[in-house]
Scaffold this active site. Structure first.
Site, PDB file in Angstrom:
ATOM      1  CG  ASP A 123      -2.055  -1.020   1.060  1.00 55.90           C
ATOM      2  OD1 ASP A 123      -2.483  -1.258  -0.079  1.00 55.90           O
ATOM      3  OD2 ASP A 123      -2.488  -1.577   2.082  1.00 55.90           O
ATOM      4  CD  GLU A 124       5.053   1.416   2.798  1.00 57.13           C
ATOM      5  OE1 GLU A 124       6.173   1.815   2.407  1.00 57.13           O
ATOM      6  OE2 GLU A 124       4.892   0.748   3.823  1.00 57.13           O
TER       7      GLU A 124
END
Length: 276
Positions: free
Chosen positions: A220-221
Site C-alpha cells: 500500500d505504499e
C-alpha cells in the site's frame, strides 16, 4: 485529439522546442501543462493538440531536439481497456460498473475477476464476463497463476483492484508495472489489520479518507494518484464511519481513474506528477 507526454532532464527552451515542432507540422495546440521538479531538475509536459498528425514524423522530430534521456508518448484520446479484480465488497465495483455503462469515465471494462462468487449477480446485470477464480485449496502461487491466466485472456491497459483483498506478488506486479490501481482507506499504517474503522472510532479520529495509488512491491505504499478526506466527529458510530469511508473510497477511485485514463499522471520513482 492527440495527447503528447514528455518527461526529461530540464533545460532551457523545452516548451518552445516542443510547440515549435507542433507548429511546423501545422498542428493546433489545445492545452498545455508543464512542471519542473526543481529538486531533481526534471521536466514534465502534457500537451493536447489536434490536426492531421503523422505520428512517426512528430516523434522523430522531438527526439532530435530533446535531451537523450527523454521519455515520449503520443496517444489518441481513446477509452482504455480495464479488467477489475474484486472479492466481496460491492461499493467500488458497483460504482465503476455504473460509470462504465454511462461512459462517465474514459474506460471500457472488459471483465471482472474475483476470488468469491458473491458479486457475480451484480456483474451479470451489466452483461459483462465474470470469472470466479477461487483461492480455496490452492497455494498462493497456484491461485495467482490462475488469476493471471484469467486477466491475460483480455488485452487490458490497466487492472483495477476494487477492494480485491489478496496480496499480489512482486512478479505479478512487474507484469503490469504502473498499470495496477488500488484503493484503500487512508488510516494505513496507523490502523492496520482487521476492522480499521472500529480502531479509528476507538481513537476518536476527526477525519476519514481514502488513497488511490499504483501497486508496487511495497503493497500500500505505491505512488499516490489521489487522496480524499471528509470530516467526522464523536457522534458517529464505527458502522457510520465505515459507511462514510466506503463513499470516500468510491470517489477517490473514480477520480484516480479519470486522471490515469486521460493520461494525466506521470510516475517517477515512487511519486507522481498529476496534471488535473
Amino acid at each position: 485529439m492527440y495527447i503528447l507526454r514528455i518527461d526529461c532532464p530540464d533545460e532551457k527552451g523545452l516548451v518552445h522546442k516542443v510547440s515549435g515542432v507542433l507548429y511546423h507540422h501545422e498542428l493546433n495546440l489545445i492545452r498545455n501543462d508543464e512542471f519542473v521538479d526543481r529538486t531533481h531538475g526534471h521536466f514534465y509536459m502534457r500537451t493536447e493538440f489536434s490536426g492531421e498528425c503523422q505520428e512517426e514524423k512528430i516523434l522523430n522530430a522531438l527526439r532530435g531536439i530533446l535531451p537523450d534521456a527523454v521519455t515520449i508518448s503520443l496517444t489518441t484520446q481513446r477509452p482504455k481497456n480495464v479488467v477489475v479484480l474484486a472479492t466481496k465488497e460491492h461499493h467500488c465495483l458497483s460504482d465503476l460498473l455504473i460509470r462504465n455503462a454511462y461512459r462517465d469515465l474514459n474506460l471500457n471494462i472488459l471483465a471482472v475477476v474475483a476470488n468469491h462468487d458473491v458479486l457475480r449477480p451484480l456483474v451479470e446485470k451489466f452483461n459483462l464476463p465474470f470469472h470466479l477464480v477461487s483461492h480455496e485449496g490452492l497455494e498462493r502461487e497456484a491461485h495467482e497463476a490462475a488469476i493471471l491466466a484469467a486477466v491475460e485472456s483480455y488485452d487490458a491497459d490497466y487492472l483495477v483492484l476494487a477492494k480485491y483483498m489478496r496480496i499480489l506478488s512482486a512478479e505479478f506486479q512487474q507484469r503490469y508495472s504502473n498499470r495496477i490501481i488500488n484503493i484503500h482507506h487512508s488510516f494505513l499504517p496507523a490502523f492496520v489489520g482487521a476492522n480499521p474503522y472500529r480502531q479509528a472510532f476507538e481513537r476518536g479520529v476527526k477525519i476519514i479518507g481514502a488513497t488511490a495509488h499504483f501497486v508496487n512491491e511495497h503493497l500500500d505504499e505505491g505512488p499516490i494518484i489521489t487522496q480524499e478526506v471528509i470530516p467526522v466527529n464523536h457522534t458517529k458510530t464505527w458502522q457510520e464511519l465505515a459507511a462514510a469511508g466506503r463513499d470516500v473510497e468510491k470517489i477517490a477511485l473514480a477520480k484516480a481513474l479519470k486522471l490515469v485514463l486521460e493520461d494525466r499522471v506521470f510516475v517517477k520513482n515512487n511519486k507522481t506528477v498529476v496534471f488535473e
